[in-house]
Design a protein around this motif. Structure first.
Motif, short mmCIF file in Angstrom:
data_model
loop_
_atom_site.label_atom_id
_atom_site.label_comp_id
_atom_site.label_asym_id
_atom_site.label_seq_id
_atom_site.Cartn_x
_atom_site.Cartn_y
_atom_site.Cartn_z
N CYS A 204 0.82 -1.41 0.06
CA CYS A 204 -0.04 0.08 0.16
C CYS A 204 0.91 1.35 -0.03
N GLY A 205 1.99 1.17 0.56
CA GLY A 205 3.09 2.36 0.54
C GLY A 205 2.97 3.30 1.80
N GLN A 206 2.10 2.81 2.58
CA GLN A 206 1.99 3.90 3.89
C GLN A 206 3.29 3.79 4.66
N CYS A 207 3.95 2.85 4.58
CA CYS A 207 5.32 2.82 5.30
C CYS A 207 6.32 3.53 4.75
N VAL A 208 6.09 3.64 3.35
CA VAL A 208 7.09 4.59 2.61
C VAL A 208 6.85 6.07 2.92
N SER A 209 5.45 6.66 2.91
CA SER A 209 4.89 7.71 3.38
C SER A 209 5.54 8.42 4.73
N ALA A 210 5.48 7.26 5.44
CA ALA A 210 5.88 7.52 6.83
C ALA A 210 7.16 7.77 7.24
N CYS A 211 8.25 7.20 6.29
CA CYS A 211 9.43 7.24 6.41
C CYS A 211 10.03 8.45 6.33
N PRO A 212 10.93 8.90 7.45
CA PRO A 212 11.40 10.46 7.50
C PRO A 212 12.45 10.73 6.65
N THR A 213 13.18 9.71 6.18
CA THR A 213 14.47 10.29 5.60
C THR A 213 13.97 10.30 3.97
N PHE A 214 15.10 11.03 3.34
CA PHE A 214 15.26 11.35 1.99
C PHE A 214 16.62 11.08 1.26
N PRO A 215 16.89 10.12 0.42
CA PRO A 215 15.95 9.17 -0.21
C PRO A 215 15.17 8.42 0.87
N ARG A 216 13.94 8.00 0.50
CA ARG A 216 13.15 6.98 1.55
C ARG A 216 14.02 5.75 1.86
N ALA A 217 13.79 5.30 2.95
CA ALA A 217 14.57 4.04 3.21
C ALA A 217 13.80 2.77 2.75
N ILE A 218 12.56 2.82 2.21
CA ILE A 218 11.51 2.06 1.72
C ILE A 218 11.16 1.99 0.51
N ARG A 219 10.94 1.02 -0.29
CA ARG A 219 10.48 1.41 -1.68
C ARG A 219 9.61 0.19 -2.00
N ILE A 220 8.53 0.53 -2.73
CA ILE A 220 7.51 -0.67 -3.04
C ILE A 220 7.98 -1.10 -4.32
N ARG A 221 8.24 -2.32 -4.63
CA ARG A 221 8.51 -2.89 -5.77
C ARG A 221 7.58 -3.88 -6.23
#
Length: 221
Positions: A204-221
């Motif tokens: 769903c990507g909710q973990c990606v949206s919640a990740c505070p870093t940039f670049p994100r430390a999570i990606r949906i593949r």
């Protein structure tokens, strides 16, 4: 000299001065911007090159035009049939797009079916997994099928990029935003300070949206 002639001569003098000033400005601008060109008499003689000079630009041997590019990491809406059946049944009406309360869906032109179909990029805007599935209920063409027995969509799989994670930088379990944001119990777990994502991930990507870093430390593949 009467007053009328006085003003005429004064105005003419002012115009002459303005013209002289403008000429000086243009002349000075050219001196600054134009490089000095050597005279023909002082220029060194050009060396003769016996080899034949090539003209034109080198072009690649083969140019492939109208190549179809597949959009990567962009998902169909929840409940979508497999790609072939979905493209057959979806009319591109946009009802599901308008029904989404979080503006997750957007139209993308599909070259195969030659129509705009709904897509979403959960790495940019997460699907909130609405309980009443307004996008599915808005579809009148059976391109989006309701989930049975409380099942959930499979939009992708979360993958951690630990080198960007705050926990990797701090060496401790400083952040747990991904686990706190995940709507599915038990998907995110920690081994020490490193998060991992189980196969139960809906993508769903909710973990990606919640990740505070940039670049994100999570990606949906």
């Amino acid at each position: 000299m009467n007053r009328k002639d006085f003003f005429k001569k004064g105005l003419a003098r002012m115009l002459d001065l303005a013209q002289e000033s403008a000429s000086e400005i243009v002349s000075g601008f050219k001196e600054v911007t134009e490089p000095e060109r050597p005279s023909l008499s002082s220029a060194p003689p050009a060396k003769k090159n016996k080899s034949k000079r090539k003209t034109g630009f080198a072009l690649p041997q083969e140019i492939k035009s109208n190549r179809k590019r597949r959009i990567q990491n962009v998902q169909y809406p929840p409940g979508a049939l497999d790609e072939t059946d979905f493209l057959k049944k979806c009319t591109g009406c946009g009802d599901c797009i308008y029904a989404c309360p979080y503006s997750v869906l957007f139209p993308v032109f599909d070259e195969t079916s030659e129509k705009h179909v709904p897509r979403m990029d959960v790495n940019l805007n997460a699907c909130m997994l609405c309980k009443d599935w307004p996008c599915i209920n808005a579809c009148k063409d059976d391109a989006l099928i309701p989930f049975r027995d409380g099942s959930k969509p499979k939009l992708g799989q979360a993958k951690g990029i630990f080198e960007y994670c705050l926990n990797q930088k701090s060496g401790q379990k400083t952040c747990s935003n991904c686990k706190d944001a995940c709507p599915v119990e038990g998907v995110v777990s920690f081994k020490g300070n490193k998060p991992s994502f189980s196969k139960g991930c809906t993508g769903c990507g909710q973990c990606v949206s919640a990740c505070p870093t940039f670049p994100r430390a999570i990606r949906i593949r």
